[in-house]
Design a protein around this motif. Structure first.
Motif, PDB file in Angstrom:
ATOM      1  N   GLY A   1      -8.980   0.789 -25.859  1.00  0.00           N
ATOM      2  CA  GLY A   1      -8.976   2.051 -26.577  1.00  0.00           C
ATOM      3  C   GLY A   1      -7.856   2.971 -26.154  1.00  0.00           C
ATOM      4  N   THR A   2      -7.781   4.127 -26.838  1.00  0.00           N
ATOM      5  CA  THR A   2      -6.777   5.145 -26.576  1.00  0.00           C
ATOM      6  C   THR A   2      -7.458   6.517 -26.569  1.00  0.00           C
ATOM      7  N   LEU A   3      -6.677   7.583 -26.412  1.00  0.00           N
ATOM      8  CA  LEU A   3      -7.250   8.915 -26.238  1.00  0.00           C
ATOM      9  C   LEU A   3      -7.057   9.833 -27.435  1.00  0.00           C
ATOM     10  N   ALA A   4      -5.964   9.663 -28.184  1.00  0.00           N
ATOM     11  CA  ALA A   4      -5.690  10.569 -29.296  1.00  0.00           C
ATOM     12  C   ALA A   4      -6.388  10.068 -30.567  1.00  0.00           C
ATOM     13  N   GLY A   5      -6.178  10.780 -31.659  1.00  0.00           N
ATOM     14  CA  GLY A   5      -6.825  10.399 -32.915  1.00  0.00           C
ATOM     15  C   GLY A   5      -7.771  11.471 -33.388  1.00  0.00           C
ATOM     16  N   PRO A   6      -8.337  11.310 -34.588  1.00  0.00           N
ATOM     17  CA  PRO A   6      -9.185  12.365 -35.167  1.00  0.00           C
ATOM     18  C   PRO A   6     -10.537  12.520 -34.486  1.00  0.00           C
ATOM     19  N   HIS A   7     -11.056  11.466 -33.873  1.00  0.00           N
ATOM     20  CA  HIS A   7     -12.349  11.484 -33.193  1.00  0.00           C
ATOM     21  C   HIS A   7     -13.525  11.774 -34.124  1.00  0.00           C
ATOM     22  N   ASP A   8     -13.342  11.481 -35.392  1.00  0.00           N
ATOM     23  CA  ASP A   8     -14.434  11.675 -36.348  1.00  0.00           C
ATOM     24  C   ASP A   8     -14.703  10.400 -37.160  1.00  0.00           C
ATOM     25  N   GLY A   9     -14.173   9.275 -36.700  1.00  0.00           N
ATOM     26  CA  GLY A   9     -14.413   7.998 -37.367  1.00  0.00           C
ATOM     27  C   GLY A   9     -13.533   7.731 -38.558  1.00  0.00           C
TER      28      GLY A   9
ATOM     29  N   PHE B   1     -12.764  11.250 -25.567  1.00  0.00           N
ATOM     30  CA  PHE B   1     -13.522  10.095 -26.045  1.00  0.00           C
ATOM     31  C   PHE B   1     -12.536   9.037 -26.525  1.00  0.00           C
ATOM     32  N   ASN B   2     -12.904   7.782 -26.356  1.00  0.00           N
ATOM     33  CA  ASN B   2     -12.091   6.674 -26.847  1.00  0.00           C
ATOM     34  C   ASN B   2     -11.904   6.803 -28.359  1.00  0.00           C
TER      35      ASN B   2
ATOM     36  N   LEU C   1       1.423  14.331 -27.947  1.00  0.00           N
ATOM     37  CA  LEU C   1       0.332  15.299 -28.015  1.00  0.00           C
ATOM     38  C   LEU C   1      -0.022  15.489 -29.477  1.00  0.00           C
ATOM     39  N   GLU C   2      -1.297  15.252 -29.817  1.00  0.00           N
ATOM     40  CA  GLU C   2      -1.772  15.461 -31.181  1.00  0.00           C
ATOM     41  C   GLU C   2      -2.581  16.754 -31.241  1.00  0.00           C
ATOM     42  N   LEU C   3      -2.269  17.601 -32.200  1.00  0.00           N
ATOM     43  CA  LEU C   3      -2.969  18.867 -32.423  1.00  0.00           C
ATOM     44  C   LEU C   3      -3.717  18.762 -33.750  1.00  0.00           C
ATOM     45  N   TRP C   4      -5.049  18.712 -33.666  1.00  0.00           N
ATOM     46  CA  TRP C   4      -5.880  18.500 -34.851  1.00  0.00           C
ATOM     47  C   TRP C   4      -6.482  19.819 -35.314  1.00  0.00           C
ATOM     48  N   LEU C   5      -6.338  20.074 -36.626  1.00  0.00           N
ATOM     49  CA  LEU C   5      -6.831  21.301 -37.251  1.00  0.00           C
ATOM     50  C   LEU C   5      -7.723  20.941 -38.426  1.00  0.00           C
ATOM     51  N   PRO C   6      -8.767  21.707 -38.674  1.00  0.00           N
ATOM     52  CA  PRO C   6      -9.637  21.419 -39.821  1.00  0.00           C
ATOM     53  C   PRO C   6      -8.984  21.825 -41.128  1.00  0.00           C
ATOM     54  N   ALA C   7      -9.600  21.422 -42.229  1.00  0.00           N
ATOM     55  CA  ALA C   7      -9.112  21.838 -43.550  1.00  0.00           C
ATOM     56  C   ALA C   7      -9.133  23.364 -43.652  1.00  0.00           C
ATOM     57  N   GLY C   8      -8.141  23.911 -44.331  1.00  0.00           N
ATOM     58  CA  GLY C   8      -8.073  25.353 -44.521  1.00  0.00           C
ATOM     59  C   GLY C   8      -7.377  26.107 -43.412  1.00  0.00           C
ATOM     60  N   ALA C   9      -6.676  25.395 -42.517  1.00  0.00           N
ATOM     61  CA  ALA C   9      -6.025  26.047 -41.380  1.00  0.00           C
ATOM     62  C   ALA C   9      -4.543  26.274 -41.629  1.00  0.00           C
ATOM     63  N   GLN C  10      -4.170  26.532 -42.886  1.00  0.00           N
ATOM     64  CA  GLN C  10      -2.754  26.665 -43.230  1.00  0.00           C
ATOM     65  C   GLN C  10      -2.055  27.808 -42.506  1.00  0.00           C
TER      66      GLN C  10
ATOM     67  N   GLN D   1     -17.062  23.000 -32.833  1.00  0.00           N
ATOM     68  CA  GLN D   1     -16.299  21.755 -32.959  1.00  0.00           C
ATOM     69  C   GLN D   1     -15.920  21.515 -34.411  1.00  0.00           C
ATOM     70  N   ARG D   2     -14.794  20.822 -34.628  1.00  0.00           N
ATOM     71  CA  ARG D   2     -14.417  20.434 -35.985  1.00  0.00           C
ATOM     72  C   ARG D   2     -15.505  19.549 -36.598  1.00  0.00           C
ATOM     73  N   PRO D   3     -15.655  19.571 -37.936  1.00  0.00           N
ATOM     74  CA  PRO D   3     -16.714  18.774 -38.574  1.00  0.00           C
ATOM     75  C   PRO D   3     -16.564  17.285 -38.283  1.00  0.00           C
ATOM     76  N   GLY D   4     -17.674  16.654 -37.911  1.00  0.00           N
ATOM     77  CA  GLY D   4     -17.722  15.202 -37.773  1.00  0.00           C
ATOM     78  C   GLY D   4     -17.232  14.642 -36.463  1.00  0.00           C
ATOM     79  N   VAL D   5     -16.733  15.479 -35.562  1.00  0.00           N
ATOM     80  CA  VAL D   5     -16.200  14.975 -34.298  1.00  0.00           C
ATOM     81  C   VAL D   5     -17.337  14.421 -33.445  1.00  0.00           C
ATOM     82  N   LYS D   6     -17.068  13.269 -32.831  1.00  0.00           N
ATOM     83  CA  LYS D   6     -18.064  12.589 -32.000  1.00  0.00           C
ATOM     84  C   LYS D   6     -17.710  12.765 -30.531  1.00  0.00           C
ATOM     85  N   LYS D   7     -18.677  13.245 -29.750  1.00  0.00           N
ATOM     86  CA  LYS D   7     -18.437  13.497 -28.332  1.00  0.00           C
ATOM     87  C   LYS D   7     -19.422  12.769 -27.422  1.00  0.00           C
ATOM     88  N   VAL D   8     -20.449  12.158 -28.009  1.00  0.00           N
ATOM     89  CA  VAL D   8     -21.538  11.590 -27.213  1.00  0.00           C
ATOM     90  C   VAL D   8     -21.704  10.117 -27.552  1.00  0.00           C
TER      91      VAL D   8
END
Length: 643
Positions: free
Chosen positions: A330-338, A548-549, A399-408, A589-596
């Motif tokens: 696995g890796t560390l970056a990515g959306p973390h929401d599947g 999270f992976n 470094l990935e910077l993730w923003l939710p929809a509507g963050a223009q 947290q951003r919608p759908g992010v998995k932490k557990v």
């Protein structure tokens, strides 16, 4: 050095003007950065031609499938392994593409209507060559010989010592009925290692190239048994001579990650803890990752190679087989929401196979690594991240910077080490590179409004050149603290997550990678008992929770966190593992992010003795390795036993 961002170039391979309005939207920012620095991260760069073929993974639209894509393309510029014809309705595949693919993709409305998104793999070595016998419009699924039925365990990892007696049956025959090694050369080509001459493996020794995969080498169980018989002396297999003959020089190392993992998933245990269960007797299908995957811990090739590995395992099993696959990587970056391409592909495969496939994945080992930040940007407010990039790092950092929809309304500014003034802030939809006096990129910021890396919101990628190299041709950037400021110009609060990509060194290797990390004066590094979890009252943006992976946040896969088998006074959890329940669950947290993680298994013996015992490369040897990579195979074992 320029005091301002320079425009993104027109890609030499894709032909895309990345500086044109909207060009970076819904694209893979790693592909854009690779073209901006002329694939320098893959040891092409200045004075070298780009690769002839690019490996990519493709997601098709809801109305399309792989045969539709094959019919709309040509093997002269798009090549897909035949194995992707085996699962009807599959909307994901890997491919090798030439420059003409991007011409067709831009100018052919029908082809473009079929492709939802694509991501770059790792264009090194044979990954940048054509496939053997790819799909054509006339191709039909052709079942491989010796299909397995009943309970089957699949392993995808590196360094799989298949002749170890942990993986033999009661008669001394191998339980590995199909073995696919993805590498093609004697001395592998990966970031950090570029041999002057890569000698192809001998198919008479390493096995033929599987026709439905198009690369690598395959051994059947009969091949392995025959080779073991040839190298048996006085009733004992000479494993050194066997691996030398089969050209598995990596298996001469006493410790291999994959062997340890495989022994936990399906081995016979050790003298202190013998195992006799369904998993210790079932048939095995093993995929040994190309060493470019193992060495490049940032996961640049993982999307392509893991998906190919899954398809290979399924193609060697009968339609009625019950298959469990362990992927301890696995890796560390990515959306973390599947919604990453690989996670979405695994989810669809599991759904299409109707319960016949289960996949166990580790939750990750970076809980204390300071590679994740999470905070809310108030209206007209900002958050500053201090990204510590280390000296003597011979690999690129991301470094990935993730923003939710509507963050223009979020602007991003970057100040390199030693620069009091930041580069001009960027708004969503913009991108650029910061270059040295010779015009070579030292860093790049790609900030699209939508991204191929995930389906929700967007991701801004900040990519940095290595900080050191022994080659004059390699551009190196400054080390130290990069200051990254996110400023919310909008009228509503906006969440963000920042993930530093994995950049460490695999067991027994020396790639020159050095893991970067975040710094903040409020982050607790005291080592006191309460310092290993997040506290809601601590305002630091650096958070363990959410680390999270990135392979493990899908809906249908099973993520596995790590416990201590004997916790005593030191706590219940492995310090490096995500926890269940989340100690920082109240944080927005951003919608759908998995932490557990879905479940937990032991991966440390106790607070003082990290890791668990598993097999070394040679029969009879025992080694101790730590990490949730050791927890996931225990869950895979339980899955097999429960079938």
């Amino acid at each position: 050095m320029s005091a301002a961002w320079q425009p993104l170039p027109t890609g030499e391979f894709t032909g895309i003007d990345w500086n044109a309005p909207g060009a970076i939207d819904n694209e893979d920012p790693y592909l854009i950065w690779a073209e901006a620095d002329r694939f320098a991260g893959y040891h092409f760069g200045r004075g070298k031609r780009p690769p002839k073929w690019l490996p990519i993974v493709i997601e098709l639209t809801a109305e399309a499938d792989v045969p539709t894509l094959v019919a709309a393309s040509s093997t002269a510029w798009l090549q897909i392994p035949r194995v992707y014809l085996d699962v009807p309705g599959l909307r994901f595949c890997t491919a090798r593409v030439k420059k003409r693919f991007f011409d067709q993709w831009r100018n052919n409305p029908h082809l473009r209507s079929l492709i939802l998104r694509f991501e770059l793999g790792l264009p090194v070595g044979h990954h940048a060559h054509a496939l053997v016998d790819p799909c054509t419009p006339d191709s039909v699924p052709t079942p491989a010989p010796g299909l397995l039925d009943g309970k089957v365990l699949g392993l995808i990892d590196g360094g799989l010592a298949f002749a170890n007696d942990q993986f033999l049956d009661a008669h001394g025959h191998t339980r590995v009925k199909h073995f696919w090694r993805q590498d093609d050369t004697v001395n592998g080509n990966w970031p950090g290692n570029q041999p002057h001459h890569c000698v192809p493996l001998d198919p008479a020794r390493a096995g033929p190239t599987p026709h439905d995969m198009g690369y690598g080498h395959e051994l059947s169980g009969a091949d392995i048994d025959a080779a073991m018989a040839t190298y048996t002396r006085h009733g004992q297999v000479d494993e050194d001579a066997l691996y030398e003959h089969l050209q598995f020089w990596d298996l001469t190392r006493p410790v291999n990650h994959g062997t340890h993992v495989m022994s936990l998933a399906c081995g016979k245990g050790n003298l202190l803890h013998p195992m006799d269960d369904e998993a210790s007797r079932c048939d095995l299908v093993a995929v040994q990752l190309d060493w470019s995957n193992v060495l490049d811990t940032s996961g640049g090739a993982m999307n392509v190679s893991v998906l190919d590995g899954l398809m290979y395992i399924l193609a060697r099993c009968a339609p009625s087989a019950q298959v469990v696959v362990n992927i301890s990587w696995g890796t560390l970056a990515g959306p973390h929401d599947g919604t990453s391409v690989l996670e979405a592909a695994m989810d669809q495969l599991i759904a299409l196979l109707g319960g016949r496939l289960q996949i166990a994945v580790p939750a990750g080992n970076a809980y204390q690594s300071r590679t994740h930040a999470n905070a809310t940007l108030p209206p007209s407010g900002s958050v500053t991240l201090h990204w510590r990039v280390q000296p003597d790092d011979r690999t690129e950092s991301y470094l990935e910077l993730w923003l939710p929809a509507g963050a223009q309304g979020v602007q991003i500014s970057v100040a390199p080490p030693g620069h009091a003034q930041p580069l001009p802030p960027m708004s969503m939809g913009q991108g650029g590179v910061w270059v040295d006096a010779e015009g070579s990129p030292l860093c790049g910021l790609i900030y699209p409004s939508t991204t191929a890396l995930g389906s929700n919101g967007t991701c801004a990628l900040l990519a940095l050149a290595p900080t050191f190299s022994r080659r004059k041709s390699v551009t190196t950037g400054p080390f130290g603290t990069w200051k990254v400021v996110l400023h919310n110009t909008g009228a509503t609060p906006t969440l963000f997550d920042a993930y530093i990509e994995r950049d460490d060194v695999a067991i027994g290797q020396n790639t020159g990678a050095r893991q970067s990390y975040l710094e903040d004066v409020l982050y607790d590094t005291s080592g006191n008992l309460g310092s290993f979890v997040d506290h809601a009252s601590n305002p630091t943006p650096i958070r363990r929770s959410g680390t999270f992976n990135s392979l493990s946040t899908g809906r249908n896969t099973v993520s596995v966190g790590g416990l201590r088998a004997h916790p005593s006074a030191g706590g219940h959890f492995a310090l490096y593992s995500p926890r269940k329940p989340d100690p920082d669950a109240s944080r927005p947290q951003r919608p759908g992010v998995k932490k557990v993680p879905e479940t937990l298994e032991p991966c440390d013996d106790n607070p003082a003795l990290w890791g668990v015992l598993g097999a070394g490369s040679r029969s009879g040897s025992v080694v101790r390795l730590a990490g949730t990579s050791s927890a996931a195979p225990l869950q895979a074992r339980a899955m097999v036993n429960d079938l």
